[in-house]
Design an enzyme around this catalytic site. Structure first.
Site, PDB file in Angstrom:
ATOM      1  CB  ILE A  32      -8.446  16.153 -10.535  1.00  0.00           C
ATOM      2  CG1 ILE A  32      -8.698  15.582  -9.138  1.00  0.00           C
ATOM      3  CG2 ILE A  32      -9.630  17.017 -10.975  1.00  0.00           C
ATOM      4  CD1 ILE A  32      -8.930  16.630  -8.066  1.00  0.00           C
ATOM      5  CG  ASP A  80       7.374  26.726 -15.224  1.00  0.00           C
ATOM      6  OD1 ASP A  80       6.262  27.104 -14.800  1.00  0.00           O
ATOM      7  OD2 ASP A  80       8.427  26.810 -14.551  1.00  0.00           O
ATOM      8  CE  LYS A 140      -2.303  38.552 -22.594  1.00  0.00           C
ATOM      9  NZ  LYS A 140      -2.822  39.816 -23.173  1.00  0.00           N
ATOM     10  CB  SER A 173     -10.714  27.131  -7.652  1.00  0.00           C
ATOM     11  OG  SER A 173     -10.288  27.970  -6.603  1.00  0.00           O
ATOM     12  CE  LYS A 191      -5.945  25.915  -6.352  1.00  0.00           C
ATOM     13  NZ  LYS A 191      -5.684  25.612  -7.776  1.00  0.00           N
ATOM     14  CB  ILE A 220     -10.872  13.978  -5.388  1.00  0.00           C
ATOM     15  CG1 ILE A 220     -11.703  15.266  -5.590  1.00  0.00           C
ATOM     16  CG2 ILE A 220     -11.248  12.930  -6.418  1.00  0.00           C
ATOM     17  CD1 ILE A 220     -13.194  15.099  -5.415  1.00  0.00           C
TER      18      ILE A 220
END
Length: 312
Positions: A32, A80, A140, A173, A191, A220
């Site tokens: 995606i 990561d 951040k 999400s 989520k 999807i």
């Protein structure tokens, strides 16, 4: 290898729409997110995609770069998202080598099927850390660059932005937590946290010109998610339970991405764009009447107490 445009992008979008812009995407080697980035690159952007698997991430970057001649796409592996210092280094490298970060997709995620009583505290923590903490770390690391881009690309709704848009973030999400989903308690919690974070970013950073929105995909087709989270012999039946009558495509998620990042999405902030063909609305259709077959048949409800009587 180069893909046909319509596999990842509708024909309604103008070439060059995101010229001289840079997109930063976590989870960018996934089916995606790679389509989202590929669409942006096709429309003029350069990109950095971030992932844990070095080979997969670097190969996907090369593949995405085929979407437009002269495109620059950097694949940064061994990152990561749970480790802020790695994300910060990736964001800094992206801005240094490509010149800016104008758009961000927080797409890294972890998921598997399991009932709650079979999920260890460690497994629950891992999913929350990847989804929630990973999204926070992404914000951040990229926020200073987004603030800078937003300042350069302020929109007033009256005049066309002379240099396009910028200063925008999308969180990928899901709809699992809207009505509750069996075997997905861990991801539903994660989520929900991602959604709350996206709203907070919109509220706190909106005055600086930043927009923060959510795309919540449904099932999807031909993605790792569908392969991991559903049985193959069940997919045809489950697709009938979607009001649109089919699974979605990665192109439809990419189109939603372009919309939110483009001039068309200037006044959309703190919102969730669900792209699921209406699927989550039928999640409660578990009363013994097959959807959509019963509705299409025109039959009268029978076999239940207190049913509506037909008028003569």
């Amino acid at each position: 290898m180069p893909l046909e445009r319509y596999q990842y992008l509708s024909n309604v979008w103008r070439d060059g729409l995101f010229a001289n812009k840079v997109i930063f995407c976590t989870g960018g080697a996934g089916s995606i997110c790679s389509a989202q980035v590929r669409a942006m690159v096709h429309l003029g952007a350069n990109a950095c995609i971030v992932g844990r698997n070095v080979e997969k991430t670097e190969n996907m970057a090369k593949d995405i770069a085929t979407a437009r001649k002269g495109a620059k796409v950097i694949g940064i592996g061994a990152v990561d998202v749970r480790k802020p210092e790695l994300l910060q280094a990736a964001a800094d490298r992206c801005a240094k080598e490509l010149g800016s970060i104008d758009f961000v997709i927080a797409g890294a995620a972890g998921n598997f099927l399991a009932p709650m009583d079979q999920i260890s505290p460690n497994a629950m923590k891992s999913v929350i850390d990847i989804d929630v903490l990973g999204s926070y770390n992404t914000v951040k690391a990229t926020l200073p660059y987004l603030v800078e881009s937003a300042a350069k690309h302020r929109t007033d709704g009256h005049t066309p932005p002379p240099n396009g848009t910028g200063g925008r973030i999308i969180f990928v999400s899901a709809t699992l937590h809207y009505s509750g989903t069996p075997l997905q308690s861990h991801v539903s919690v994660a989520k929900a946290g991602v959604d709350a974070m996206a709203m907070s970013v919109a509220i706190e950073q909106g005055p600086k010109g930043i927009t923060s929105n959510i795309i919540a995909p449904g099932p999807i087709a031909d993605t790792e998610g569908v392969a991991r989270l559903s049985k193959q012999d069940h997919r045809e039946k489950s697709s009938k339970g979607i009001p649109s009558g089919r699974y979605g495509t990665v192109k439809e998620i990419a189109d939603a991405t372009v919309y939110l990042f483009s001039d068309a999405g200037n006044y959309v902030n703190g919102e969730t764009l669900v792209v699921d063909g209406g699927q989550w609305h039928t999640a409660g259709f578990a009363n013994g009447f097959a959807y959509p077959d019963f509705l299409i048949s025109g039959d009268v409800v029978t076999g239940v107490a207190g049913g509506k009587k037909s008028k003569l």
